[in-house]
Design a protein around this motif. Structure first.
Motif, PDB file in Angstrom:
ATOM      1  N   ASN A   1      26.941  58.419  50.615  1.00 19.86           N
ATOM      2  CA  ASN A   1      27.491  59.257  51.683  1.00 19.86           C
ATOM      3  C   ASN A   1      26.421  59.875  52.578  1.00 19.86           C
ATOM      4  O   ASN A   1      26.695  60.823  53.313  1.00 19.86           O
ATOM      5  CB  ASN A   1      28.396  60.348  51.102  1.00 19.86           C
ATOM      6  N   ALA A   2      25.210  59.368  52.518  1.00 19.27           N
ATOM      7  CA  ALA A   2      24.117  59.835  53.389  1.00 19.27           C
ATOM      8  C   ALA A   2      23.296  58.616  53.802  1.00 19.27           C
ATOM      9  O   ALA A   2      23.253  57.607  53.087  1.00 19.27           O
ATOM     10  CB  ALA A   2      23.245  60.850  52.650  1.00 19.27           C
ATOM     11  N   PRO A   3      22.630  58.683  54.949  1.00 13.61           N
ATOM     12  CA  PRO A   3      21.785  57.559  55.356  1.00 13.61           C
ATOM     13  C   PRO A   3      20.637  57.357  54.359  1.00 13.61           C
ATOM     14  O   PRO A   3      20.092  58.325  53.818  1.00 13.61           O
ATOM     15  CB  PRO A   3      21.267  57.982  56.732  1.00 13.61           C
ATOM     16  N   VAL A   4      20.291  56.100  54.135  1.00 12.42           N
ATOM     17  CA  VAL A   4      19.253  55.754  53.163  1.00 12.42           C
ATOM     18  C   VAL A   4      18.053  55.159  53.900  1.00 12.42           C
ATOM     19  O   VAL A   4      18.191  54.215  54.690  1.00 12.42           O
ATOM     20  CB  VAL A   4      19.774  54.737  52.127  1.00 12.42           C
ATOM     21  N   TYR A   5      16.870  55.711  53.626  1.00 12.34           N
ATOM     22  CA  TYR A   5      15.619  55.211  54.204  1.00 12.34           C
ATOM     23  C   TYR A   5      14.713  54.780  53.048  1.00 12.34           C
ATOM     24  O   TYR A   5      14.623  55.462  52.024  1.00 12.34           O
ATOM     25  CB  TYR A   5      14.926  56.290  55.032  1.00 12.34           C
ATOM     26  N   ALA A   6      14.047  53.648  53.206  1.00 10.32           N
ATOM     27  CA  ALA A   6      13.235  53.127  52.119  1.00 10.32           C
ATOM     28  C   ALA A   6      12.008  52.406  52.650  1.00 10.32           C
ATOM     29  O   ALA A   6      11.969  51.955  53.801  1.00 10.32           O
ATOM     30  CB  ALA A   6      14.063  52.174  51.255  1.00 10.32           C
ATOM     31  N   CYS A   7      11.004  52.318  51.798  1.00  8.56           N
ATOM     32  CA  CYS A   7       9.846  51.472  52.060  1.00  8.56           C
ATOM     33  C   CYS A   7       9.817  50.384  50.993  1.00  8.56           C
ATOM     34  O   CYS A   7      10.473  50.503  49.957  1.00  8.56           O
ATOM     35  CB  CYS A   7       8.549  52.288  52.042  1.00  8.56           C
ATOM     36  N   LEU A   8       9.067  49.343  51.246  1.00 10.28           N
ATOM     37  CA  LEU A   8       8.946  48.271  50.268  1.00 10.28           C
ATOM     38  C   LEU A   8       8.001  48.675  49.147  1.00 10.28           C
ATOM     39  O   LEU A   8       7.092  49.485  49.321  1.00 10.28           O
ATOM     40  CB  LEU A   8       8.406  47.001  50.927  1.00 10.28           C
ATOM     41  N   GLY A   9       8.239  48.092  47.963  1.00  6.64           N
ATOM     42  CA  GLY A   9       7.324  48.239  46.839  1.00  6.64           C
ATOM     43  C   GLY A   9       6.724  46.892  46.491  1.00  6.64           C
ATOM     44  O   GLY A   9       7.080  45.860  47.077  1.00  6.64           O
ATOM     45  N   ASN A  10       5.816  46.873  45.537  1.00  2.00           N
ATOM     46  CA  ASN A  10       5.190  45.607  45.153  1.00  2.00           C
ATOM     47  C   ASN A  10       6.197  44.634  44.536  1.00  2.00           C
ATOM     48  O   ASN A  10       6.060  43.413  44.673  1.00  2.00           O
ATOM     49  CB  ASN A  10       4.031  45.861  44.186  1.00  2.00           C
ATOM     50  N   HIS A  11       7.250  45.139  43.890  1.00  2.00           N
ATOM     51  CA  HIS A  11       8.221  44.233  43.272  1.00  2.00           C
ATOM     52  C   HIS A  11       9.091  43.528  44.308  1.00  2.00           C
ATOM     53  O   HIS A  11       9.634  42.460  44.015  1.00  2.00           O
ATOM     54  CB  HIS A  11       9.085  44.986  42.259  1.00  2.00           C
ATOM     55  N   GLU A  12       9.235  44.103  45.484  1.00  3.40           N
ATOM     56  CA  GLU A  12       9.930  43.379  46.544  1.00  3.40           C
ATOM     57  C   GLU A  12       9.143  42.129  46.947  1.00  3.40           C
ATOM     58  O   GLU A  12       9.728  41.111  47.336  1.00  3.40           O
ATOM     59  CB  GLU A  12      10.152  44.274  47.769  1.00  3.40           C
ATOM     60  N   TYR A  13       7.827  42.196  46.824  1.00  2.88           N
ATOM     61  CA  TYR A  13       7.011  41.019  47.093  1.00  2.88           C
ATOM     62  C   TYR A  13       7.097  40.020  45.941  1.00  2.88           C
ATOM     63  O   TYR A  13       7.099  38.808  46.168  1.00  2.88           O
ATOM     64  CB  TYR A  13       5.563  41.429  47.360  1.00  2.88           C
ATOM     65  N   TYR A  14       7.176  40.507  44.697  1.00  2.00           N
ATOM     66  CA  TYR A  14       7.328  39.600  43.557  1.00  2.00           C
ATOM     67  C   TYR A  14       8.653  38.835  43.648  1.00  2.00           C
ATOM     68  O   TYR A  14       8.720  37.658  43.341  1.00  2.00           O
ATOM     69  CB  TYR A  14       7.310  40.370  42.233  1.00  2.00           C
ATOM     70  N   SER A  15       9.703  39.527  44.050  1.00  7.22           N
ATOM     71  CA  SER A  15      11.031  38.915  44.066  1.00  7.22           C
ATOM     72  C   SER A  15      11.255  38.035  45.297  1.00  7.22           C
ATOM     73  O   SER A  15      12.199  37.254  45.338  1.00  7.22           O
ATOM     74  CB  SER A  15      12.108  40.002  44.013  1.00  7.22           C
ATOM     75  N   GLY A  16      10.399  38.168  46.285  1.00  5.61           N
ATOM     76  CA  GLY A  16      10.535  37.395  47.518  1.00  5.61           C
ATOM     77  C   GLY A  16      10.854  38.321  48.668  1.00  5.61           C
ATOM     78  O   GLY A  16      12.003  38.708  48.864  1.00  5.61           O
TER      79      GLY A  16
END
Length: 362
Positions: A207-222
């Motif tokens: 119910n609120a806007p979500v802001y995120a940055c990438l982590g190293n596991h996002e690179y592992y997963s593709g």
């Protein structure tokens, strides 16, 4: 290369050490001792299935079980090594009698009791999510107080499924936050379970806007596929870019340190209005002096897991200026989360799984 050698050699040495002790301890015939040691080694070797993406070709329920067993065995092995080391030292100083560690049902029962009790506690402790309240004040002009939910290291995948994410979404929604910040590693090692279970739909319930940055596991997963998932989930992904919230707060998200070409922080900070309250999302909490130098008011990071289990927490505390919790350099505040989810075995011993509720006002 050095770290890869250590990663490969140390587990082999540990398996040999623990296997030898089991051979001495178990009051069984040789064939049964061999079977027990072989089963333990096989459980550990399951860890390497995911390195070759073998799990992605298996039925989801089977892959989940194999992932749980393989990654949990790493932590169990570490504690087995520590227990047998204590026993060996005890024998050397004549505190632990030989008959307790050689062909002993009593010693076997004691070991089983310690391991079962320790990891039952560790699992229950992991499942309890701590709510960390953080209250900050600023001299910058804000029209009102703001409430943010911050989390990191969800590690959604084979061992953190959709039903677990749904519980976390309910916790976040109960906070009625102005925004939700996720400081990297939403994904664990494979996108396959997130897609098959349609976890993006759970994120869209927030119910609120979500802001995120990438982590190293996002690179592992593709990384390209990870970005598509973020888009489907309605998450505002900040990759070396900034966004303004309510015209008074600037949120800058850095690409992960795994990207050797990410922009310098000074370049990112130079493009924003520093009269606004400045928040930095940076997954890995290295070089904290950079955020202080660039005038950020708050940096949010994760990555360390605070070691997940003791004594690995000592290692993270030696590596990072701040491995977990609140920190301050000059006028810059920091919060490094130990993570809401976890990589590997679902155990927290000496650390905790948490999310932060951050209030900022004048």
């Amino acid at each position: 290369m050095i770290w890869m050698m250590i990663f490969m050699v140390l587990p082999i040495v540990a398996l040999g050490y623990v296997g030898w002790h089991f051979w001495l301890l178990l009051p069984l015939a040789g064939v049964w001792k061999t079977a027990v040691i072989a089963i333990g080694a096989a459980c550990f070797l399951l860890l390497f299935l995911d390195l070759g993406r073998k799990l992605d070709s298996m039925p989801l329920s089977v892959a989940q079980w194999l992932y749980e067993i393989g990654t949990s065995s790493v932590i169990v092995l570490m504690y087995m090594v520590m227990i047998f080391l204590v026993a060996d030292i005890g024998r050397l100083i004549h505190i632990v009698p030989r008959h307790l560690v050689c062909h002993s049902w009593t010693g076997t029962l004691i070991l089983a009791t310690i391991i079962i009790s320790l990891f039952t506690y560790g699992n229950l402790h992991y499942r309890h999510k701590y709510r960390q309240a953080v209250s900050l004040t600023t001299g910058k002009a804000l029209p009102r107080s703001y409430r943010f939910v911050m989390a990191s290291d969800l590690h959604l995948g084979y061992h953190n499924p959709r039903k677990e994410l749904a519980r976390w979404v309910d916790m976040f929604n109960a906070e009625n936050a102005d925004a939700i910040f996720i400081a990297g590693d939403i994904i664990d090692v494979s996108l396959r379970p997130l897609i098959e279970e349609d976890m993006a739909a759970e994120f869209r319930r927030l119910n609120a806007p979500v802001y995120a940055c990438l982590g190293n596991h996002e690179y592992y997963s593709g990384q390209p596929e990870a970005i598509k998932f973020y888009q489907a989930a309605g998450i505002h992904l900040l990759r070396d870019e900034a966004v303004v919230i309510d015209s008074t707060i600037v949120v800058v998200g850095r690409d992960d340190r795994a990207n050797m070409r990410r922009k310098p922080l000074g370049r990112l900070a130079g493009s924003v209005d520093k009269s606004k309250y400045m928040i930095l999302l940076d997954h890995q909490p290295y070089n904290l002096e950079q955020a202080e130098r660039e005038g950020f008011d708050l940096q949010l990071s994760g990555h360390t897991h605070h070691g997940q289990v003791w004594p690995a927490s000592w290692i993270t505390e030696a590596i990072y200026e701040c491995a977990w919790g609140k920190h301050q350099r000059g006028n810059t505040h920091y919060y490094v989360s130990s993570g809401l989810g976890i990589w590997g075995g679902k155990f927290r011993i000496g650390t905790r799984s948490e999310y932060a509720v951050i209030t900022v006002g004048n």
